[in-house]
Write a protein that holds these residues in place. Sequence first.
Motif, PDB file in Angstrom:
ATOM      1  N   ASP A  70       0.890  -1.216   0.001  1.00 28.59           N
ATOM      2  CA  ASP A  70       0.174   0.014   0.001  1.00 28.59           C
ATOM      3  C   ASP A  70       0.769   1.308   0.036  1.00 28.59           C
ATOM      4  N   LYS A  71       1.893   1.373   0.860  1.00 31.35           N
ATOM      5  CA  LYS A  71       2.656   2.411   0.843  1.00 31.35           C
ATOM      6  C   LYS A  71       3.455   2.605  -0.337  1.00 31.35           C
ATOM      7  N   THR A  72       3.921   1.474  -1.145  1.00 34.04           N
ATOM      8  CA  THR A  72       4.515   1.665  -2.471  1.00 34.04           C
ATOM      9  C   THR A  72       3.731   2.298  -3.400  1.00 34.04           C
ATOM     10  N   ALA A  73       2.446   1.695  -3.378  1.00 39.94           N
ATOM     11  CA  ALA A  73       1.413   2.376  -4.390  1.00 39.94           C
ATOM     12  C   ALA A  73       1.312   3.669  -4.256  1.00 39.94           C
ATOM     13  N   ILE A  74       1.073   4.060  -2.933  1.00 36.85           N
ATOM     14  CA  ILE A  74       0.786   5.469  -2.536  1.00 36.85           C
ATOM     15  C   ILE A  74       2.120   6.512  -3.005  1.00 36.85           C
ATOM     16  N   LYS A  75       3.238   5.635  -2.704  1.00 39.64           N
ATOM     17  CA  LYS A  75       4.538   6.391  -3.082  1.00 39.64           C
ATOM     18  C   LYS A  75       4.439   6.820  -4.766  1.00 39.64           C
ATOM     19  N   GLU A  76       4.160   5.718  -5.443  1.00 44.30           N
ATOM     20  CA  GLU A  76       4.063   5.961  -6.757  1.00 44.30           C
ATOM     21  C   GLU A  76       3.265   6.947  -7.572  1.00 44.30           C
ATOM     22  N   LYS A  78       3.733   7.600   6.798  1.00 46.72           N
ATOM     23  CA  LYS A  78       4.312   8.078   8.355  1.00 46.72           C
ATOM     24  C   LYS A  78       5.057   9.276   8.069  1.00 46.72           C
ATOM     25  N   ARG A  79       5.447  10.065   8.953  1.00 45.33           N
ATOM     26  CA  ARG A  79       6.055  11.458   8.905  1.00 45.33           C
ATOM     27  C   ARG A  79       7.329  11.294   8.081  1.00 45.33           C
ATOM     28  N   GLU A  80       8.124  10.241   8.614  1.00 42.64           N
ATOM     29  CA  GLU A  80       9.610  10.126   8.105  1.00 42.64           C
ATOM     30  C   GLU A  80       9.455   9.717   6.461  1.00 42.64           C
ATOM     31  N   GLU A  81       8.393   8.942   6.150  1.00 41.93           N
ATOM     32  CA  GLU A  81       8.265   8.656   4.755  1.00 41.93           C
ATOM     33  C   GLU A  81       7.628   9.891   3.778  1.00 41.93           C
ATOM     34  N   GLN A  82       7.389  10.660   4.226  1.00 44.49           N
ATOM     35  CA  GLN A  82       6.708  11.782   3.522  1.00 44.49           C
ATOM     36  C   GLN A  82       7.558  12.746   2.720  1.00 44.49           C
ATOM     37  N   TYR A  83       6.917  13.052   1.581  1.00 42.86           N
ATOM     38  CA  TYR A  83       7.767  13.993   0.597  1.00 42.86           C
ATOM     39  C   TYR A  83       7.949  15.438   0.983  1.00 42.86           C
TER      40      TYR A  83
END
Length: 141
Positions: A5-11, A63-68
């Motif tokens: 899910d995280k990978t899809a959101i990042k893409e 998560k905060r540390e993963e945000q762009y």
Amino acid sequence: MNKSDKTAIKEVIEHILQFRTKEIWDNENAKTSTYDWEEKDRLNKITTEKYDKPLIKLNNLLKREEQYKEVLDIEAEMRKIQAKKYITTDEMVEIYNISISSQRDYRGRLNDPLPFNQKKFRGKITYTVEDIEKWLKNQGK
């Protein structure tokens, strides 16, 4: 939220950022007449509004540390604008890309003039952000 899910959101975020950047670049470099810079600014404002809200929503799912960082900067700029109650004519140029001469013309309209505040005769002109947002919606900008 799982890893896929995280990978899809990042893409999706990366794709939206690319589309946003490309459309802004295209607006800036469109072949238009020399006096059409206001139209280019208007197109860029529409472009950023079209992409910014979905970007922020998607970024907030991470998560905060993963945000762009780029999306966090966009969100901070939007909050700065929304936090203001009054803006000056110069801030109106910066935020809404409406030149001072256009502001003057819009304020002088007989029908649906640009709402403004002026304390004294020939005093400093300010705008209420809420009134400007309503007026712009009515203008279709």
